[in-house]
Design an enzyme around this catalytic site. Structure first.
Site, PDB file in Angstrom:
ATOM      1  N   LYS A  53       0.844  -1.199   0.000  1.00 42.12           N
ATOM      2  CA  LYS A  53       0.000   0.000   0.000  1.00 42.12           C
ATOM      3  C   LYS A  53       0.880   1.250   0.000  1.00 42.12           C
ATOM      4  CE  LYS A  53      -3.788  -2.425   2.280  1.00 42.12           C
ATOM      5  NZ  LYS A  53      -4.532  -2.751   3.498  1.00 42.12           N
ATOM      6  N   GLN A  97      -4.690  -1.341   9.646  1.00 42.51           N
ATOM      7  CA  GLN A  97      -4.596  -2.679   9.064  1.00 42.51           C
ATOM      8  C   GLN A  97      -5.201  -3.715  10.016  1.00 42.51           C
ATOM      9  OE1 GLN A  97      -3.643  -3.319   5.947  1.00 42.51           O
ATOM     10  NE2 GLN A  97      -3.957  -5.503   6.173  1.00 42.51           N
ATOM     11  N   ASP A 120     -11.232   2.824   4.284  1.00 44.13           N
ATOM     12  CA  ASP A 120     -11.594   1.405   4.213  1.00 44.13           C
ATOM     13  C   ASP A 120     -13.103   1.217   4.143  1.00 44.13           C
ATOM     14  OD1 ASP A 120      -9.647  -0.612   4.036  1.00 44.13           O
ATOM     15  OD2 ASP A 120      -8.974  -0.245   6.100  1.00 44.13           O
TER      16      ASP A 120
HETATM   17  N1  GUN Z   1      -7.058  -6.853   6.287  1.00 42.80           N
HETATM   18  C1  GUN Z   1      -7.499  -7.638   5.294  1.00 42.80           C
HETATM   19  N2  GUN Z   1      -8.142  -6.905   4.357  1.00 42.80           N
HETATM   20  C2  GUN Z   1      -8.113  -5.623   4.796  1.00 42.80           C
HETATM   21  C3  GUN Z   1      -8.608  -4.402   4.270  1.00 42.80           C
HETATM   22  O1  GUN Z   1      -9.237  -4.322   3.213  1.00 42.80           O
HETATM   23  N3  GUN Z   1      -8.341  -3.301   5.010  1.00 42.80           N
HETATM   24  C4  GUN Z   1      -7.689  -3.353   6.185  1.00 42.80           C
HETATM   25  N4  GUN Z   1      -7.510  -2.216   6.858  1.00 42.80           N
HETATM   26  N5  GUN Z   1      -7.210  -4.464   6.706  1.00 42.80           N
HETATM   27  C5  GUN Z   1      -7.424  -5.591   6.008  1.00 42.80           C
END
Ligand code: GUN
Length: 287
Positions: A53, A97, A120
């Protein structure tokens, strides 16, 4: 032969468009969009995702600020950090995350993020907006899935869509997006009876169970479109590891189209995160 939907190519296009928007925002406001990425602990998969990311942010010109906190971080300290990021005018998006360590209440933490910075789309306000079709920030994986589907489906009205998995991150939100397009949506999960009988009726199958090769050839009707959201690392006999999806892809040649793993949904999720960050920055500038 099933068409392979190229998620990498589509993600590159979206990233290029996002990079242009970043430039335009910077020219207009003197400030590039800023994304705060918070990782608590050192889950190896999370480390990889966060690294990707951040590197994509850099390429698109988005300013990313990384906060790495130890696994034993107190819940209150994380909430205090989120409060500070909510107040910080240089930060337009906040990503925590997941998964968080067990001693931290994830629902409480996600609720603390300003809905305007919730790139998100996990805040209850954005979840509510999605389920009522009233805008807001949409979770990245479902958003990417819809773009992949849009490349092969023009009109969803009346199509039967089956979602395997009822997670808040993928299953439930993608069901809402499909419903918004007037598909007939069935959400299935671990307790669903006779799952192959359900999926066999579907024009669209979204496999988001996190179960390697769950979806076999006989689960899918000829001409269906299949989106494989699974990413499970498996170890081969020789000790090497590889990523496999939720679909036995080699048995799905009778499908109309399918996304590969890797190179399907994964790259689109990251591209959509950056697109959401730009959207959040544009909303902040409109205020
Ligand atoms: N962990 C697994 N998928 C995601 C996601 O789309 N966003 C976040 N923040 N954590 C994750």
């Amino acid at each position: 032969m099933a068409e392979i939907i190229d998620g990498r190519a589509m993600a590159q296009k979206l990233l290029a468009r996002t990079a242009e928007q970043v430039k335009a925002i910077e020219a207009r406001t003197g400030q590039a969009p800023g994304l705060a990425v918070v990782l608590v602990g050192s889950d190896p998969a999370s480390e990889v995702y966060v690294g990707r990311k951040i590197s994509q942010c850099r390429k698109a010109g988005i300013r990313s600020v990384e906060h790495r906190l130890p696994a034993d971080t107190a819940e209150q300290d994380l909430l205090t950090l989120i409060d500070a990021l909510n107040e910080d005018a240089t930060i337009h998006g906040i990503l925590i995350q997941l998964p968080l360590p067990k001693h931290i209440d994830a629902a409480l933490v996600l609720k603390r993020i300003s809905p305007h910075k919730d790139v998100d789309g996990f805040h209850p306000v954005n979840v509510g907006r999605l389920s009522t079709g009233t805008g807001g920030l949409v979770p990245c994986t479902p958003l990417g899935i819809m773009m992949l589907l849009d490349s092969v489906i023009e009109d969803y009205r009346g199509l039967d869509a089956v979602v395997i998995g009822k997670s808040n991150i993928v299953g439930k939100p993608v069901a809402m997006l499909l419903l918004e397009r007037e598909a007939t949506v069935t959400v299935t999960h671990i307790e669903t009876k006779d799952l192959p009988d359900v999926t066999r009726k579907a024009d669209i199958v979204i496999a988001a169970a996190g179960a390697p090769h769950l979806v076999r050839g006989y689960w899918v009707k000829p001409g269906a479109v299949v989106i494989d959201v699974g990413i499970t690392r498996v170890t081969d006999h020789d000790g090497s590891t590889r990523i496999v999806g939720d679909c036995a892809t080699h048995e799905l040649e009778h499908a109309r189209a399918i996304t590969p793993v890797p190179g399907g949904v994964g790259p689109m999720t990251i591209a959509c995160l950056l697109a959401n960050t730009v959207q959040a920055a544009e909303m902040a500038n409109d205020d």
